[in-house]
Enzyme design. Sequence first.
Site, short mmCIF file in Angstrom:
data_model
loop_
_atom_site.label_atom_id
_atom_site.label_comp_id
_atom_site.label_asym_id
_atom_site.label_seq_id
_atom_site.Cartn_x
_atom_site.Cartn_y
_atom_site.Cartn_z
N HIS A 64 0.59 -1.10 -0.02
CA HIS A 64 -0.13 -0.35 -0.42
C HIS A 64 0.62 1.25 -0.35
O HIS A 64 0.45 1.91 -0.97
CB HIS A 64 -1.16 -0.44 1.38
CG HIS A 64 -1.86 -0.89 0.81
ND1 HIS A 64 -1.82 -2.19 2.04
CD2 HIS A 64 -2.80 -1.36 0.38
CE1 HIS A 64 -2.75 -3.00 1.57
NE2 HIS A 64 -3.24 -2.20 0.22
N GLU A 108 -14.52 1.22 -6.25
CA GLU A 108 -14.56 -0.04 -6.23
C GLU A 108 -16.44 -0.92 -6.47
O GLU A 108 -17.23 -0.54 -6.11
CB GLU A 108 -14.94 -1.07 -4.11
CG GLU A 108 -14.58 -2.31 -4.06
CD GLU A 108 -13.38 -2.94 -4.62
OE1 GLU A 108 -12.71 -2.81 -4.08
OE2 GLU A 108 -14.48 -4.54 -4.44
N GLY A 140 -15.46 -0.37 -12.90
CA GLY A 140 -14.13 1.39 -12.71
C GLY A 140 -14.13 1.75 -14.01
O GLY A 140 -13.11 2.18 -14.49
N ASP A 157 -5.73 -0.58 -8.11
CA ASP A 157 -5.04 -1.45 -6.60
C ASP A 157 -6.00 -2.75 -6.85
O ASP A 157 -6.98 -2.99 -6.51
CB ASP A 157 -5.56 -0.45 -5.46
CG ASP A 157 -5.07 -2.00 -4.59
OD1 ASP A 157 -4.82 -2.92 -4.35
OD2 ASP A 157 -5.84 -0.99 -3.58
N1 SPM Z 1 -5.43 -3.99 -1.69
C1 SPM Z 1 -5.06 -5.50 -2.18
C2 SPM Z 1 -5.47 -5.24 -2.53
C3 SPM Z 1 -4.50 -6.85 -3.99
N2 SPM Z 1 -3.58 -6.24 -4.71
C4 SPM Z 1 -3.43 -6.93 -5.55
C5 SPM Z 1 -3.14 -8.61 -5.55
C6 SPM Z 1 -2.69 -9.41 -5.76
C7 SPM Z 1 -2.70 -10.66 -5.15
N3 SPM Z 1 -2.00 -11.65 -5.79
C8 SPM Z 1 -1.11 -11.50 -6.27
C9 SPM Z 1 -0.44 -12.90 -7.28
C10 SPM Z 1 -0.11 -12.46 -8.48
N4 SPM Z 1 -0.03 -13.30 -9.29
#
Ligand code: SPM
Length: 288
Positions: A64, A108, A140, A157
């Site tokens: 983040h 969202e 979005g 995100d």
């Molecule tokens: N605010 C957090 C949300 C997370 N967004 C990203 C999630 C990615 C998760 N998978 C990562 C692995 C990649 N294949």
Amino acid sequence: MTEWFVEKLNLAQHIKTQVSIKSKLYEEKSPFQSISIYETTGFGRMLTLDDVIMCTEKDEFGYHEMIAHVPLFAHNHPEKVLVIGGGDGGTVREIVKHKTVKHVVMCEIDERVVEVSKKYLPTMSCELNNPKVSLVFKDGFQWVKEHKNEYDVIIVDSSDPVGPAEVLFKEEFIKYCYESLKENGILVNQAEHMLMFTDIIKELIQHGKKYFPIQYYYNTLVPTYPGGFIGFTFFSKRFSPFENLDQRIREENIENWNLQYYTKEMHKAAFVLPNAVQKALEIPKINL
Ligand code: SPM
């Protein structure tokens, strides 16, 4: 006996991620996806969507802080910011720290993720009721299509490019983001692990190149994601990643922000890529 949450998303890459858990605290099927909260043994609470790890309380800061502060310190004066996704609230928590930022819209698709995060993940969702923040529960893709020339920074995100987030990795979406940004705008997208998904990142960068004159890719560390890394594409209409950095850091009081990952040096170092990735992505090598 230890109980394990097993993420199977990346079996095709011959990897599975396991996190040991104490218990499952919550589970529901929203109209978009399954939402679960676990109490883990070592990473605090963990949010999963469709059984893919989104964040844990102990290691979310690397993700983040870097998805938010890199574009916000790269821009010379970010006032209006759009977050696509981000339902847990961790990205918004970081954005509202910037004095220059007057208004954050978080779009969202799944309102239930926000409600569940407000209840179970207070350290991430704590700023979702901040007066600077407007929450919009919409798609979005449609939002950027319908809002032209409005934002200084857009932060995507998202979850991975399967299911509801697949469209956020397509060229048309990048084009609408470009049009939704003001003339000096910056777009940052969650963009996978640089070694496991080089092809997906390369394709995303090719889309970016059609619209944005400046394209980079940068990394952060998240131990509970497969391979322990995740990266972001950085597309910009005018500013390179470091040109406003000194001035912007001087005007914000970051020593009071309780940052665990982001520093000026981490901002710069994040853009340094392994040689093979640098070549494969066909983006300029960053000048440190
Ligand atoms: N605010 C957090 C949300 C997370 N967004 C990203 C999630 C990615 C998760 N998978 C990562 C692995 C990649 N294949």
